[in-house]
Design an enzyme around this catalytic site. Sequence first.
Site, short mmCIF file in Angstrom:
data_model
loop_
_atom_site.label_atom_id
_atom_site.label_comp_id
_atom_site.label_asym_id
_atom_site.label_seq_id
_atom_site.Cartn_x
_atom_site.Cartn_y
_atom_site.Cartn_z
N CYS A 292 80.03 33.79 -17.89
CA CYS A 292 78.67 34.29 -17.85
C CYS A 292 77.73 33.44 -18.73
CB CYS A 292 78.63 35.77 -18.23
SG CYS A 292 77.14 36.61 -17.64
N HIS B 89 82.75 38.68 -14.67
CA HIS B 89 83.54 39.32 -15.73
C HIS B 89 84.72 40.06 -15.11
CE1 HIS B 89 80.49 38.70 -18.85
NE2 HIS B 89 79.58 39.14 -18.01
#
Length: 513
Positions: A345, A438
């Site tokens: 991310c 994630h």
Amino acid sequence: MTPGPFAKSTGAVLVGGTTSDAGKSLVVAGLCRALARAGVRVAPFKAQNMSNNSVVTLDGGEIGRAQAMQAQACGLEPSVRFNPVLLKPGSDRRSHVVVMGETVGEVGAVDYASWRNRLRGIVVDQLTSLREDFDVVICEGAGSVAEINLRTSDIANMGLARAAGLPVVLVSDIDRGGSLAHLFGTTAILDADDQQLIAGYLVNKFRGDPALLAPGLDSLRALTGRPTLGVIPFAEGLWLDAEDSLGVAVGRRLGPPGDDVGQRLSVAAIRLPRISNTTDVDALACEPGVDVVWVDDAASVAAADLVILPGTRATANDLAWLRRRGLDEMLSRRARRGAPILAVCGGFQMLSREIFDDVESGTGVIAGLGLLKQRIVFAADKTLRQVSGFSVEARIPLHGYEIHHGQVVESGERAWLVDADGVEEGARREGIWGTHWHGVLADDAFRRVFLRQVADAAGKVDFVVGEVSYDGLREQQLDLIADLLAANTDLTAIAGIISSGPGNRPVIRSGLE
């Protein structure tokens, strides 16, 4: 399934703390699992959470990670109902406000007082709705219940307890010291009406013989008129799903004790100032042959077999922090020699050649680390979704979720992952794995293939890939918490508090009056 002390339990309770990280999340999860094991329909609730550790619900909302864990303890899917207000700090003074799973704006610490007045009705309505749908609701407070400077606009602690008629159980962390004073002082500083809601105390993280503590607890009861409902021992085995940043300390080793089978992998997880979604690191730490440590220095980054550059709530600011500490140069050296780097991310965004951010930081054009041939542009609308797909190399099915503003708009890298619609995701080049997704390392088969690749790149040919089930380990931890409460607390008394309601308990002194 045995009902035990929770047979036919109905009602609600607020588990409050004398400090942040006292153990509220742990106690709520343990009570939820104990009630669920007794066949009680139970749900968790945290009116207002401040955390950058979040998950995406099935309906595309965003809630705190701890409430997702507590939902699992209840046997429920995560829902925005369990955490209607989530604050995601991007600096010491400003936070994004997420209401019922959706970002509604950014506020400063002072301005948020006026927001609370508007949000009070939302959180009370959600709690009322949950109480109609479940037998028991276990509520979690936020920080300390004794933040009297915030009391007039409080929606998470005594303000919620008063509005919803909740008895309150206070938790204190004795491992920090001063626990008995914390319990007495927290109670005494509240005004008379708030004090009457405090039903009892729990002492958490105790080391040693409880008999040595007993005289202090007797004195505390004499001073306050309230019982200590349990002394929970310190448990090294509890480490998953840390919510508070205090649980992500530099130098802290994650995971269970390692074994002596084969060579071990050393993992350095960079502890960014605004780190988010640390569960990506937890999944690696569950493996018995992997040593994961939070670091913030160049030497540790140089020495590790694998470096993780995790998510962050403030990509531009944390990138500047990396550079101030010389970690950018060390990551570049690793990349030049093909030493493994995993970036997730915000960390993935940092590896780009260029970042354009007029949304999160307002900085505009920023030079990235230049380790990946890609360009990132921050979009006003946040990407927030659950995802499924597979890895390009191993074709292993996997699941995860996305929470980010930054978008890859140009890339010269080959993809690492592909989603269910065939859209390529992430980047893969020698020694570097990067993605916005994630949670993919929670997939056991995918994690094992990844670790084998890391071990080969690090020259650890004798590394033995484990057979750990990450989901199974999380279930074991929830059962362990419930077992700790069953063995060390008076669950019958707690069940009575849940069912009896707020009551009318002694006032120590006038408090603020």
